[in-house]
Design an enzyme around this catalytic site. Sequence first.
Site, PDB file in Angstrom:
ATOM      1  N   ASN A  61       0.831  -1.204   0.000  1.00 11.78           N
ATOM      2  CA  ASN A  61       0.000   0.000   0.000  1.00 11.78           C
ATOM      3  C   ASN A  61       0.863   1.251   0.000  1.00 11.78           C
ATOM      4  O   ASN A  61       1.917   1.305   0.635  1.00 11.78           O
ATOM      5  CB  ASN A  61      -1.034  -0.013   1.133  1.00 11.78           C
ATOM      6  N   GLU A  96       0.357   5.207   0.604  1.00 16.88           N
ATOM      7  CA  GLU A  96      -0.607   6.191   1.120  1.00 16.88           C
ATOM      8  C   GLU A  96      -0.227   7.613   0.716  1.00 16.88           C
ATOM      9  O   GLU A  96       0.831   7.859   0.135  1.00 16.88           O
ATOM     10  CB  GLU A  96      -0.713   6.035   2.640  1.00 16.88           C
ATOM     11  N   CYS A 114      -4.129   0.531  -2.483  1.00 16.69           N
ATOM     12  CA  CYS A 114      -3.909  -0.714  -1.739  1.00 16.69           C
ATOM     13  C   CYS A 114      -2.807  -1.569  -2.378  1.00 16.69           C
ATOM     14  O   CYS A 114      -2.494  -1.434  -3.572  1.00 16.69           O
ATOM     15  CB  CYS A 114      -5.187  -1.551  -1.728  1.00 16.69           C
ATOM     16  N   GLU A 157      -2.889  -4.749  -3.166  1.00 14.66           N
ATOM     17  CA  GLU A 157      -3.343  -5.666  -4.217  1.00 14.66           C
ATOM     18  C   GLU A 157      -3.343  -4.980  -5.583  1.00 14.66           C
ATOM     19  O   GLU A 157      -2.896  -5.526  -6.583  1.00 14.66           O
ATOM     20  CB  GLU A 157      -4.762  -6.167  -3.927  1.00 14.66           C
ATOM     21  N   CYS A 214     -10.168  -5.170   0.103  1.00 13.65           N
ATOM     22  CA  CYS A 214     -11.266  -4.200   0.193  1.00 13.65           C
ATOM     23  C   CYS A 214     -12.139  -4.299  -1.058  1.00 13.65           C
ATOM     24  O   CYS A 214     -11.790  -4.982  -2.029  1.00 13.65           O
ATOM     25  CB  CYS A 214     -10.710  -2.783   0.345  1.00 13.65           C
ATOM     26  N   CYS A 256     -10.501  -3.374  -4.444  1.00 13.15           N
ATOM     27  CA  CYS A 256      -9.550  -4.399  -4.893  1.00 13.15           C
ATOM     28  C   CYS A 256     -10.283  -5.641  -5.389  1.00 13.15           C
ATOM     29  O   CYS A 256      -9.862  -6.284  -6.352  1.00 13.15           O
ATOM     30  CB  CYS A 256      -8.573  -4.748  -3.782  1.00 13.15           C
TER      31      CYS A 256
HETATM   32  N1  THU Z   1      -5.220  -1.778   2.468  1.00  7.72           N
HETATM   33  C1  THU Z   1      -4.631  -2.562   1.528  1.00  7.72           C
HETATM   34  O1  THU Z   1      -3.549  -2.264   1.021  1.00  7.72           O
HETATM   35  N2  THU Z   1      -5.271  -3.710   1.171  1.00  7.72           N
HETATM   36  C2  THU Z   1      -6.420  -4.160   1.735  1.00  7.72           C
HETATM   37  O2  THU Z   1      -6.920  -5.182   1.319  1.00  7.72           O
HETATM   38  C3  THU Z   1      -7.030  -3.421   2.839  1.00  7.72           C
HETATM   39  C4  THU Z   1      -6.506  -2.064   3.076  1.00  7.72           C
HETATM   40  C5  THU Z   1      -4.516  -0.545   2.875  1.00  7.72           C
HETATM   41  C6  THU Z   1      -5.165   0.739   2.472  1.00  7.72           C
HETATM   42  C7  THU Z   1      -4.608   1.695   3.507  1.00  7.72           C
HETATM   43  O3  THU Z   1      -3.327   2.130   3.081  1.00  7.72           O
HETATM   44  C8  THU Z   1      -4.431   0.818   4.742  1.00  7.72           C
HETATM   45  O4  THU Z   1      -4.430  -0.520   4.284  1.00  7.72           O
HETATM   46  C9  THU Z   1      -5.516   0.997   5.793  1.00  7.72           C
HETATM   47  O5  THU Z   1      -6.766   0.856   5.245  1.00  7.72           O
END
Ligand code: THU
Length: 160
Positions: A62, A64, A73, A75, A110, A113
């Site tokens: 991820n 941010e 994310c 994925e 999520c 994704c």
């Molecule tokens: N996140 C992911 O990278 N993948 C997921 O399947 C769930 C959430 C990340 C997004 C954000 O940077 C952090 O996790 C918190 O939500």
Amino acid sequence: MKRSTWSMSFWEHDGPEGLAPADQVLLAEARDAAGRAYAPYSRFHVGAALRLADGQVVTGNNQENASFPAGICAERTALHAAMSARPEGLVETIAVVVPDAAGDRPVSPCGICRQALLEQEHRQGKPLRVLLGTNSGQVLELASARALLPLSFDASFLKP
Ligand code: THU
């Protein structure tokens, strides 16, 4: 009126031992990738690793942003990196790991994704396996991304 039911099934492995060596490598790569995540806001480090049909492994994590919705994310980072380099690529399996997750439930993708993984499944015309790892070693294995998203939106709804 009729009642319709959606069912999905998956395998629960107590540990990675029951998985093929290539899948164990993928889970380890996803775990490593989580260590390279850029997650200063959530401090939730997610790693993903996917394997293409020819064995190539592509990782993601991820990324941010101070403007929170601009983040992406793990994925989709892995999926888009793979498909931007290999548009004809066939994603066999993607593994997702959150090494510092609270508790021991596997973290599952999520909604966005799930939509992206399903698009890839349609694009390649073959199932995309999903492995969700945990810290105890338990792994959930889904044979297809389709199992993640009932009543999903897809290209068939768009005007020709
Ligand atoms: N996140 C992911 O990278 N993948 C997921 O399947 C769930 C959430 C990340 C997004 C954000 O940077 C952090 O996790 C918190 O939500």
